[in-house]
Design a protein around this motif. Structure first.
Motif, PDB file in Angstrom:
ATOM      1  N   PRO A 369       4.689  -6.856   3.627  1.00 52.96           N
ATOM      2  CA  PRO A 369       4.392  -7.469   2.157  1.00 52.96           C
ATOM      3  C   PRO A 369       4.421  -6.649   1.106  1.00 52.96           C
ATOM      4  CG  PRO A 369       2.278  -7.561   3.240  1.00 52.96           C
ATOM      5  CD  PRO A 369       3.330  -7.098   4.381  1.00 52.96           C
ATOM      6  N   HIS A 370       4.362  -5.207   1.269  1.00 58.16           N
ATOM      7  CA  HIS A 370       4.296  -4.208   0.449  1.00 58.16           C
ATOM      8  C   HIS A 370       5.704  -3.176   0.636  1.00 58.16           C
ATOM      9  CE1 HIS A 370       0.356  -4.819  -1.668  1.00 58.16           C
ATOM     10  NE2 HIS A 370       0.123  -5.245  -0.261  1.00 58.16           N
ATOM     11  N   TYR A 371       6.723  -3.686   1.391  1.00 54.32           N
ATOM     12  CA  TYR A 371       7.744  -2.903   1.566  1.00 54.32           C
ATOM     13  C   TYR A 371       8.391  -2.599   0.274  1.00 54.32           C
ATOM     14  CZ  TYR A 371      12.530  -1.992   3.275  1.00 54.32           C
ATOM     15  OH  TYR A 371      13.885  -1.368   3.385  1.00 54.32           O
ATOM     16  N   LYS A 372       8.466  -3.151  -0.539  1.00 61.43           N
ATOM     17  CA  LYS A 372       8.862  -2.721  -1.980  1.00 61.43           C
ATOM     18  C   LYS A 372       8.460  -2.183  -3.072  1.00 61.43           C
ATOM     19  CE  LYS A 372      12.601  -6.474  -1.995  1.00 61.43           C
ATOM     20  NZ  LYS A 372      13.403  -7.664  -2.523  1.00 61.43           N
ATOM     21  N   THR A 373       6.922  -2.024  -2.559  1.00 63.85           N
ATOM     22  CA  THR A 373       6.033  -1.576  -3.836  1.00 63.85           C
ATOM     23  C   THR A 373       5.182  -0.565  -3.128  1.00 63.85           C
ATOM     24  OG1 THR A 373       4.148  -3.309  -2.861  1.00 63.85           O
ATOM     25  CG2 THR A 373       5.810  -4.104  -4.787  1.00 63.85           C
ATOM     26  N   TRP A 374       5.512   0.063  -2.016  1.00 64.00           N
ATOM     27  CA  TRP A 374       4.861   0.913  -1.362  1.00 64.00           C
ATOM     28  C   TRP A 374       4.427   2.373  -2.086  1.00 64.00           C
ATOM     29  CZ3 TRP A 374       7.120   5.538   1.063  1.00 64.00           C
ATOM     30  CH2 TRP A 374       8.536   5.328   0.744  1.00 64.00           C
ATOM     31  N   ILE A 375       5.608   2.639  -3.093  1.00 58.68           N
ATOM     32  CA  ILE A 375       5.664   3.944  -3.635  1.00 58.68           C
ATOM     33  C   ILE A 375       4.549   3.584  -4.770  1.00 58.68           C
ATOM     34  CG2 ILE A 375       6.907   5.292  -5.462  1.00 58.68           C
ATOM     35  CD1 ILE A 375       9.014   5.191  -3.661  1.00 58.68           C
ATOM     36  N   MET A 376       4.598   2.386  -5.565  1.00 58.07           N
ATOM     37  CA  MET A 376       3.582   2.209  -6.700  1.00 58.07           C
ATOM     38  C   MET A 376       2.166   2.061  -5.964  1.00 58.07           C
ATOM     39  SD  MET A 376       5.166   2.147  -9.235  1.00 58.07           S
ATOM     40  CE  MET A 376       3.818   1.865 -10.196  1.00 58.07           C
ATOM     41  N   ASP A 377       2.102   1.589  -4.716  1.00 56.99           N
ATOM     42  CA  ASP A 377       0.492   1.401  -4.105  1.00 56.99           C
ATOM     43  C   ASP A 377       0.034   3.190  -3.953  1.00 56.99           C
ATOM     44  OD1 ASP A 377       0.598  -1.268  -4.052  1.00 56.99           O
ATOM     45  OD2 ASP A 377       1.659  -1.190  -2.033  1.00 56.99           O
ATOM     46  N   THR A 378       1.185   3.867  -3.675  1.00 54.59           N
ATOM     47  CA  THR A 378       0.601   5.200  -3.491  1.00 54.59           C
ATOM     48  C   THR A 378       0.324   5.814  -4.785  1.00 54.59           C
ATOM     49  OG1 THR A 378       2.229   5.309  -1.454  1.00 54.59           O
ATOM     50  CG2 THR A 378       1.247   7.494  -2.345  1.00 54.59           C
ATOM     51  N   LEU A 379       0.988   5.831  -5.855  1.00 61.28           N
ATOM     52  CA  LEU A 379       0.704   6.146  -6.965  1.00 61.28           C
ATOM     53  C   LEU A 379      -0.604   5.820  -7.490  1.00 61.28           C
ATOM     54  CD1 LEU A 379       4.321   6.202  -8.676  1.00 61.28           C
ATOM     55  CD2 LEU A 379       2.975   8.177  -7.602  1.00 61.28           C
ATOM     56  N   TRP A 380      -0.669   4.603  -7.263  1.00 59.33           N
ATOM     57  CA  TRP A 380      -1.957   3.945  -7.979  1.00 59.33           C
ATOM     58  C   TRP A 380      -3.181   4.534  -7.203  1.00 59.33           C
ATOM     59  CZ3 TRP A 380      -4.395   1.850 -11.577  1.00 59.33           C
ATOM     60  CH2 TRP A 380      -5.728   1.100 -11.306  1.00 59.33           C
ATOM     61  N   ALA A 381      -3.127   5.042  -5.820  1.00 64.05           N
ATOM     62  CA  ALA A 381      -4.143   5.664  -5.318  1.00 64.05           C
ATOM     63  C   ALA A 381      -4.347   7.205  -5.741  1.00 64.05           C
ATOM     64  CB  ALA A 381      -4.036   5.671  -3.705  1.00 64.05           C
ATOM     65  N   VAL A 382      -3.229   7.637  -6.254  1.00 62.08           N
ATOM     66  CA  VAL A 382      -3.283   8.928  -6.615  1.00 62.08           C
ATOM     67  C   VAL A 382      -4.060   8.966  -8.131  1.00 62.08           C
ATOM     68  CG1 VAL A 382      -1.945  10.864  -7.774  1.00 62.08           C
ATOM     69  CG2 VAL A 382      -1.264   9.850  -5.503  1.00 62.08           C
ATOM     70  N   GLN A 383      -3.768   7.902  -8.960  1.00 63.49           N
ATOM     71  CA  GLN A 383      -4.575   7.778 -10.026  1.00 63.49           C
ATOM     72  C   GLN A 383      -5.959   7.608  -9.885  1.00 63.49           C
ATOM     73  OE1 GLN A 383      -2.317   4.833 -12.373  1.00 63.49           O
ATOM     74  NE2 GLN A 383      -0.443   6.295 -12.684  1.00 63.49           N
ATOM     75  N   ARG A 384      -6.376   6.741  -8.765  1.00 62.32           N
ATOM     76  CA  ARG A 384      -7.923   6.636  -8.620  1.00 62.32           C
ATOM     77  C   ARG A 384      -8.738   7.579  -8.271  1.00 62.32           C
ATOM     78  NH1 ARG A 384      -8.062   1.759  -4.245  1.00 62.32           N
ATOM     79  NH2 ARG A 384     -10.201   2.325  -4.581  1.00 62.32           N
ATOM     80  N   SER A 385      -7.959   8.327  -7.571  1.00 66.97           N
ATOM     81  CA  SER A 385      -8.642   9.771  -6.884  1.00 66.97           C
ATOM     82  C   SER A 385      -9.051  10.698  -7.857  1.00 66.97           C
ATOM     83  CB  SER A 385      -7.712  10.276  -5.869  1.00 66.97           C
ATOM     84  OG  SER A 385      -6.613  11.222  -6.736  1.00 66.97           O
ATOM     85  N   GLY A 386      -8.434  10.615  -9.030  1.00 66.11           N
ATOM     86  CA  GLY A 386      -8.846  11.728 -10.177  1.00 66.11           C
ATOM     87  C   GLY A 386      -8.087  12.920 -10.147  1.00 66.11           C
ATOM     88  N   ILE A 387      -7.402  13.073  -9.097  1.00 69.24           N
ATOM     89  CA  ILE A 387      -7.116  14.450  -8.990  1.00 69.24           C
ATOM     90  C   ILE A 387      -5.767  14.759 -10.140  1.00 69.24           C
ATOM     91  CG2 ILE A 387      -5.085  13.704  -7.257  1.00 69.24           C
ATOM     92  CD1 ILE A 387      -5.454  16.482  -5.831  1.00 69.24           C
ATOM     93  N   SER A 388      -5.750  15.893 -10.434  1.00 67.52           N
ATOM     94  CA  SER A 388      -4.529  16.200 -11.495  1.00 67.52           C
ATOM     95  C   SER A 388      -3.241  15.934 -10.947  1.00 67.52           C
ATOM     96  CB  SER A 388      -4.592  17.610 -11.909  1.00 67.52           C
ATOM     97  OG  SER A 388      -3.350  18.033 -12.384  1.00 67.52           O
ATOM     98  N   GLN A 389      -2.268  15.308 -11.466  1.00 69.83           N
ATOM     99  CA  GLN A 389      -1.037  14.945 -10.844  1.00 69.83           C
ATOM    100  C   GLN A 389      -0.101  16.254 -10.634  1.00 69.83           C
ATOM    101  OE1 GLN A 389       1.399  12.051 -13.049  1.00 69.83           O
ATOM    102  NE2 GLN A 389      -0.179  10.504 -12.678  1.00 69.83           N
ATOM    103  N   LYS A 390      -0.392  17.385 -11.192  1.00 69.46           N
ATOM    104  CA  LYS A 390       0.213  18.732 -11.052  1.00 69.46           C
ATOM    105  C   LYS A 390      -0.103  19.279  -9.625  1.00 69.46           C
ATOM    106  CE  LYS A 390       0.990  19.779 -15.958  1.00 69.46           C
ATOM    107  NZ  LYS A 390       0.824  20.791 -16.916  1.00 69.46           N
TER     108      LYS A 390
END
Length: 584
Positions: A369-390
């Motif tokens: 079901p997340h075949y098309k949104t897998w990148i956005m799901d991953t980016l959302w997890a990165v933002q939730r973790s609080g780590i600097s994107q750099k």
């Protein structure tokens, strides 16, 4: 009337010679040994023995250097068979036994040649040599089919071992000059001996010039050595704790890694979690919890189901790296209770430790079901973790435009122009893809290079001298103990070692041939003075077939016995024929 002396019973035991001929050809008695030329058939077997030894030497060297990738080999075979086993153990065991056996036979054969004994390999050894040859050839063909890209490790390893292997080979070939000189100087000049001498000198000359073809980044001035490459914990520290678990990443941080690397998959309900394999069979207890679903894709489970699985017990049971025995009781108890780690948990750990993260993403199957949104799901997890994107490095080539805030790296070796066009400033390459020249070109254009997998100190040292920025390793605890390249030598010093070793070898070879020639001349001069009639008669037939020689010896003995000389049977057969005595 001719008067005869009694036959002298002087018998000197030759235990070493009996051992050599007995083990090699089952010739334990003196009368079984011979100084006659070896038959063409036995010479052919000697060539087969040499070929088997050379092939086994190559095979053993390959597995010695491939230790860097044993985990990859086992994982590759697991994906084919579906069953996890350390298949390097039987390969290494059979290689060690076969190489030791063939090396022993080679030493015995060379001793036979040195002592002038006739080669006569026992039939059991012939079966063993053929078995070793067939097994090794089968192994080479199988590895070429299953793991063909691993052959590159041989050429890469020569950057570290080449100078030392050259000196070792030069010493071995120089030592063989003694055997060559014996055959060329002591025997009559024949076409075979001239060819043998020509081949030997050609090999020796090739070894003298071999350093011209040896290239190693560790041959450099110390002042040109760059800073120590950073070490990335590849799936944490998988030899100290189960891969891609929080405990594994904690162990990696304790070893001083600069970054954490993980494999990311998206669950059925859109939660990114860490899993290397396509299924959950190897690294969880899914066979007990969901026995009917153990072959399903890991992304087809929801996060609740995944979280209910144990992710540590397999490590204690399989002991994939033979390291469980070194773990403390506390660590074992922690491993027994481990669960699958989510991406958010790993990134939060990296953020608290002020470390970076390198992410390998696997896209779920089309029915997901997340075949098309897998990148956005991953980016959302990165933002939730609080780590600097750099501090997060992105590897997938898809949708790079949507992740501009993250660090971009390419898993493919592209040109500098193409990398700049895509906005990529770093590369993550397998060590076989990154030659020393490629690394220097990328560094000259301000492109950082990360190389994986680097698990052995020798490979880490070679890449350090090449100037790589960082390496990804399954063994950060091993690389931590490498504060300096294993060896470093300036070009001038290497040239001095090269020229010195060549000159020493030349002097030794010339000395061997002079000594052998002098020894032969002296032996011939003394032999002409001490000849008696029987020795002259035997020397006259020395190059006849052994049957004729034996008949002549029997006639001489018969004449001795008929004139009243007696002897025990065993003493009639010393090594070089019958002990005839001397006439007066």
């Amino acid at each position: 009337m001719v008067k005869h002396q009694p036959l002298q019973q002087v018998y000197e035991k030759q235990l070493c010679l009996s051992f050599l001929t007995g083990i090699y050809g089952c010739r334990w008695k003196r009368y079984q040994r011979s100084h006659d030329d070896s038959s063409k058939w036995e010479c052919a077997w000697f060539i087969i023995l040499c070929s088997t030894f050379s092939l086994l030497l190559f095979w053993a060297y390959f597995w010695l250097e491939a230790h860097n990738d044993y985990n990859q080999f086992n994982w590759l075979l697991y994906n084919r068979s579906g069953e996890w086993k350390d298949r390097t153990v039987p390969i290494l065991a059979t290689t060690a036994v076969g190489f030791s056996y063939i090396t022993f036979l080679m030493i015995l054969a060379l001793c036979h040649i040195s002592l002038g004994q006739q080669l006569n390999l026992y039939w059991i050894h012939k079966v063993g040599v053929l078995a070793a040859l067939i097994t090794t050839v089968s192994g080479v063909v199988s590895i070429d089919d299953v793991w063909g890209d691993e052959w590159d490790i041989i050429l890469i390893s020569l950057q570290s071992t080449g100078p030392f292997l050259h000196i070792g080979a030069l010493a071995a070939v120089t030592a063989l000059g003694w055997l060559v000189a014996e055959h060329v100087v002591r025997a009559e000049r024949t076409k075979f001996h001239m060819i043998l001498l020509l081949v030997y000198l050609s090999v020796l000359l090739a070894l003298y010039m071999a350093p011209l073809a040896i290239s190693s980044p560790c041959i450099m001035d110390k002042n040109s050595l760059k800073s120590r490459p950073d070490v990335i914990g590849r799936r944490g520290a998988p030899m100290l704790a189960p891969e891609n678990t929080l405990m594994s990443f904690n162990k990696a941080l304790q070893q001083g890694v600069s970054s954490l690397e993980a494999d990311v998959t998206v669950s059925l309900d859109g939660v990114p979690f860490l899993m290397r394999d396509r299924t959950l069979k190897r690294t969880t207890d899914i066979a007990k919890v969901f026995p009917d679903r153990q072959h399903e894709d890991a992304s087809l489970f929801n996060w609740t189901e995944i979280r209910s699985l144990n992710a540590g017990q397999w490590f204690l049971e399989n002991d994939p790296f033979w390291t469980v025995g070194s773990l403390t009781g506390r660590d074992r108890n922690r491993i027994r209770n481990l669960t699958v780690c989510s991406l958010v948990e790993m990134l939060r750990l990296a953020a608290r430790a002020n470390r970076s993260a390198l992410l390998y993403l696997r896209r779920p199957p089309p029915e997901h079901p997340h075949y098309k949104t897998w990148i956005m799901d991953t980016l959302w997890a990165v933002q939730r973790s609080g780590i600097s994107q750099k501090r997060v490095t992105w590897t997938p080539d898809t949708d790079r435009g949507r992740v501009r805030g993250l660090q971009q790296t390419s898993l493919e070796k592209l040109s500098v122009e193409e990398l700049r066009h895509r906005g990529i400033s770093s590369l993550t390459l397998r060590y076989s893809q990154a030659s020393n020249k490629d690394i220097q070109d990328f560094l000259a254009n301000n492109m950082s290079v990360t190389v994986y997998p680097v698990n052995e100190p020798w490979l880490y040292s070679v890449l350090w001298c090449s100037g790589v920025s960082s390496v990804s390793s399954d063994t950060p605890q091993v690389l931590r103990k490498v504060p300096y390249p294993i060896w470093l030598m300036s070009p001038d010093k290497y040239c001095l070692v090269w020229i010195t070793s060549d000159l020493v070898s030349i002097a030794i070879v010339i000395g061997i041939f002079i000594f052998q020639n002098y020894h032969v001349i002296r032996w011939r001069m003394s032999g002409m003075q001490n000849y008696n009639p029987e020795q002259i008669m035997l020397s006259a037939v020395a190059r006849r077939p052994s049957r004729d020689v034996n008949i002549m010896k029997e006639k001489l003995i018969f004449s001795e016995v008929s004139n009243g000389v007696t002897s025990t049977d065993e003493h009639l057969y010393p090594e070089n024929g019958y002990d005839i005595g001397q006439y007066k």
